[in-house]
Write an enzyme that holds these catalytic residues in place. Structure first.
Site, PDB file in Angstrom:
ATOM      1  N   GLU A   1     -36.548 -42.070 -32.266  1.00  0.00           N
ATOM      2  CA  GLU A   1     -35.475 -41.101 -31.995  1.00  0.00           C
ATOM      3  C   GLU A   1     -34.154 -41.852 -32.033  1.00  0.00           C
ATOM      4  O   GLU A   1     -33.903 -42.738 -31.213  1.00  0.00           O
ATOM      5  CB  GLU A   1     -35.647 -40.444 -30.633  1.00  0.00           C
ATOM      6  CG  GLU A   1     -34.578 -39.382 -30.392  1.00  0.00           C
ATOM      7  CD  GLU A   1     -34.362 -39.034 -28.929  1.00  0.00           C
ATOM      8  OE1 GLU A   1     -33.858 -37.934 -28.667  1.00  0.00           O
ATOM      9  OE2 GLU A   1     -34.651 -39.873 -28.055  1.00  0.00           O
TER      10      GLU A   1
ATOM     11  N   HIS B   1     -36.659 -30.362 -28.608  1.00  0.00           N
ATOM     12  CA  HIS B   1     -36.525 -29.931 -27.216  1.00  0.00           C
ATOM     13  C   HIS B   1     -35.135 -30.179 -26.640  1.00  0.00           C
ATOM     14  O   HIS B   1     -34.849 -29.707 -25.537  1.00  0.00           O
ATOM     15  CB  HIS B   1     -37.565 -30.649 -26.360  1.00  0.00           C
ATOM     16  CG  HIS B   1     -37.412 -32.135 -26.383  1.00  0.00           C
ATOM     17  ND1 HIS B   1     -37.676 -32.893 -27.501  1.00  0.00           N
ATOM     18  CD2 HIS B   1     -37.013 -33.015 -25.429  1.00  0.00           C
ATOM     19  CE1 HIS B   1     -37.449 -34.166 -27.236  1.00  0.00           C
ATOM     20  NE2 HIS B   1     -37.035 -34.274 -25.992  1.00  0.00           N
ATOM     21  N   ASP B   2     -34.293 -30.906 -27.347  1.00  0.00           N
ATOM     22  CA  ASP B   2     -32.956 -31.231 -26.855  1.00  0.00           C
ATOM     23  C   ASP B   2     -31.841 -30.401 -27.487  1.00  0.00           C
ATOM     24  O   ASP B   2     -30.701 -30.462 -27.017  1.00  0.00           O
ATOM     25  CB  ASP B   2     -32.650 -32.709 -27.104  1.00  0.00           C
ATOM     26  CG  ASP B   2     -33.408 -33.637 -26.176  1.00  0.00           C
ATOM     27  OD1 ASP B   2     -33.717 -33.217 -25.040  1.00  0.00           O
ATOM     28  OD2 ASP B   2     -33.707 -34.776 -26.583  1.00  0.00           O
TER      29      ASP B   2
ATOM     30  N   ASP C   1     -38.756 -42.556 -27.688  1.00  0.00           N
ATOM     31  CA  ASP C   1     -37.567 -41.942 -27.112  1.00  0.00           C
ATOM     32  C   ASP C   1     -36.402 -42.937 -27.092  1.00  0.00           C
ATOM     33  O   ASP C   1     -36.585 -44.107 -26.743  1.00  0.00           O
ATOM     34  CB  ASP C   1     -37.906 -41.478 -25.695  1.00  0.00           C
ATOM     35  CG  ASP C   1     -36.804 -40.676 -25.042  1.00  0.00           C
ATOM     36  OD1 ASP C   1     -36.460 -39.605 -25.580  1.00  0.00           O
ATOM     37  OD2 ASP C   1     -36.290 -41.116 -23.998  1.00  0.00           O
TER      38      ASP C   1
ATOM     39  N   ASP D   1     -45.306 -39.022 -27.379  1.00  0.00           N
ATOM     40  CA  ASP D   1     -43.951 -39.443 -27.041  1.00  0.00           C
ATOM     41  C   ASP D   1     -44.060 -40.682 -26.162  1.00  0.00           C
ATOM     42  O   ASP D   1     -44.827 -40.704 -25.199  1.00  0.00           O
ATOM     43  CB  ASP D   1     -43.251 -38.321 -26.260  1.00  0.00           C
ATOM     44  CG  ASP D   1     -41.802 -38.154 -26.647  1.00  0.00           C
ATOM     45  OD1 ASP D   1     -41.119 -39.182 -26.765  1.00  0.00           O
ATOM     46  OD2 ASP D   1     -41.355 -37.013 -26.828  1.00  0.00           O
TER      47      ASP D   1
END
Length: 539
Positions: free
Chosen positions: A266, A327-328, A203, A101
């Site tokens: 993302e 994860h969100d 990200d 990431d």
């Protein structure tokens, strides 16, 4: 190169690990790199191809690693540089790839760059961040909002200006219009690739450039009280600015300096904007993440429409990808229920394109129950009572029925889900009809069949709760029929599948069963059907 002629990131399966929650090796209750290394064989047995790690960089952990204090280091919570290098070696030794990431939009407010930037208005790194004078009334320069609640501007009394933060005030945004910022961040990418990293998930890549005139964002006509307060405004001037595509192209050029690497972005945007991030002549992100399966209502006709729209909207040569969870967002088994979660993984693993698994979804893990006194997520703390907190989908991986699900010998940083005594790797490995057994079977089939790994996609007309399509590679074909409903349903098969057989059912109980001109799907069942050998024809 795979036998389909595709790159590893095209035919492969990506598995996301949230490092704090995967495996703790030292009893501090927080997952770490040695813990991940000790569990790599689970990923090999599952059959995935690449490991994506959420941030492991040094961080004060205001946003649990998404507030980076050093883009080229490893936080001691997770381990050492030497342990990271050992992890890369072990990942590659098992034939896997490692994706990191990368968080380029902002830093921690404790990053040396920002500490220098805020010393004075004349600091050499002042322009590495976004600073503005107060409005005439002394307040924030404009109406821009933070994704995590409140104004996106934080006043710095020492220098008399505001700095911009799209997320927490502890996460000041970098000024990507500054060539020095771009050069420093690109060098960070190079440093990780030189150490063997196979690619990056970037990200909030669509946030990197902000309006240089600092115009107010327009009010959203769709927002209602009780909704996420960030959506009161349309982020017209704070995200997806036209210039950001140039930055993505520059970042891709850095990635292309090294062989066989991948750039994943993302991007939470409508479909037509998402496609722009592939870039002109596919010089942007290799895969702008496609989150439609996360956000769409779980109805057959809705999914059919979005799949067809996505396939039709891809630029020539653009490679598709699909994501069920991360994860969100709430876990798939909590969104659609445990029975439909099995249908969902069959969908994920049989659509055309690269699938991404979120750790624990191979077990059917559901959102954990987090009491108010156990909340760790700053988003939930800043905007409480809206159901926006992300702790429930970040609970520890469930390895066994041992204390704390085998995750740690200490006190876990988040509580282990109450389901761990039944929903765990050890128990499901011994159950031939478990979710884990289904995922292993689906992945093995996908890896062995070019039609499922890289073949063409062809929709098949269906009604009601049924979703049906074909995957085609040369003379090989498979039909995938999914029942998204809670009652049995029958469907007429394409002619070439008459007298075929069920290759795999989500119930794992009727492989090789013959089908006629129609097939009945039980409630919450998906099947993969192979045609009779005599019916194999070129598309």
């Amino acid at each position: 190169m795979h036998k389909t002629g595709t790159a590893w990131w095209q035919h492969g399966i990506v598995y996301q690990i949230y490092p704090r929650s995967f495996q703790d090796s030292d009893g501090d209750g927080i997952g770490d790199l040695p813990g991940i290394m000790g569990r790599l064989d689970h990923l090999v047995e599952l059959g995935v191809d690449a490991v994506w790690l959420s941030p492991i960089f040094p961080s004060p952990m205001a946003d649990f690693g998404y507030d980076v204090a050093d883009f080229t280091g490893v936080d001691p919570i997770f381990g050492t540089q030497e342990q990271f290098d050992a992890l890369v070696t072990e990942v590659h030794r098992r034939g896997l790839r490692l994706i990191l990431d990368f968080v380029p939009n902002h830093t921690s407010d404790r990053h040396p760059w920002f500490e220098e930037a805020r010393r004075s208005r004349d600091s050499a790194k002042r322009d590495w961040y976004i600073w503005r004078d107060p409005a005439p009334d002394g307040g924030p320069p404009n109406n821009w909002l933070s994704n995590f609640g409140g104004s996106a501007w934080e006043y710095d009394a020492a220098t008399g200006q505001y700095y911009y933060h799209a997320f927490l005030k502890e996460q000041p945004d970098l000024n990507w219009r500054n060539p020095a910022v771009r050069a420093a961040m690109f060098d960070a990418l190079r440093s990780w690739m030189a150490r063997g990293v196979d690619g990056f998930r970037v990200d909030v890549i669509w946030h990197l450039i902000k309006d240089d005139q600092f115009r107010d964002n327009p009010v959203s006509p769709d927002w209602k009280p009780g909704m996420d307060p960030f959506h009161q405004l349309v982020p017209l001037y704070t995200a997806d600015r036209p210039e950001v595509l140039d930055l993505v192209r520059e970042m891709r050029a850095v990635i292309d300096e090294y062989d066989d690497r991948v750039l994943i972005g993302e991007i939470y945007l409508p479909l037509e904007r998402l496609m722009a991030y592939y870039g002109a002549d596919l010089t942007g992100a290799h895969m702008p993440f496609n989150f439609q399966l996360i956000d769409a209502p779980w109805h057959a006709r809705t999914l059919e429409g979005l799949i067809n729209e996505y396939e039709g909207g891809l630029p020539p040569g653009g490679w598709p990808n699909w994501v069920l969870g991360n994860h969100d967002k709430p876990r798939i088994a909590s969104r659609v229920g445990p029975a439909q979660a099995r249908v969902a993984v069959m969908l994920l693993l049989t659509l055309r394109g690269t699938p991404t698994f979120y750790y624990g979804d191979e077990l059917g893990m559901e959102n954990g129950l987090i009491r108010p006194d156990q909340v760790r997520d700053p988003f939930e703390k800043n905007v409480p009572g809206r159901g926006l907190g992300r702790d429930p989908q970040r609970t520890p991986m469930q390895w066994s029925a041992a204390p704390n699900a085998g995750f740690t010998t200490g006190q876990p940083w988040l509580p282990v889900s109450d389901s761990f005594s039944e929903v765990n790797v050890e128990a499901q490995s011994g159950d031939r009809r478990s979710m884990l057994s289904l995922c292993r079977a689906l992945i093995a089939l996908r890896r062995g069949e070019p039609a499922l790994a890289a073949g063409a996609f062809e929709p098949v007309s269906a009604e009601g709760d049924l979703l049906v399509y074909q995957r085609i590679w040369g003379t090989d074909r498979f039909a995938v029929a999914l029942n998204l409903g809670s009652t049995a349903a029958r469907i007429a098969l394409p002619e070439r599948f008459a007298d075929g057989r069920i290759h795999l059912s989500t119930h794992l109980d009727r492989s090789d069963a013959l089908v006629g001109a129609t097939v009945e799907l039980r409630a919450d069942e998906g099947v993969i059907i192979a045609p009779a050998k005599s019916a194999q024809v070129k598309p």
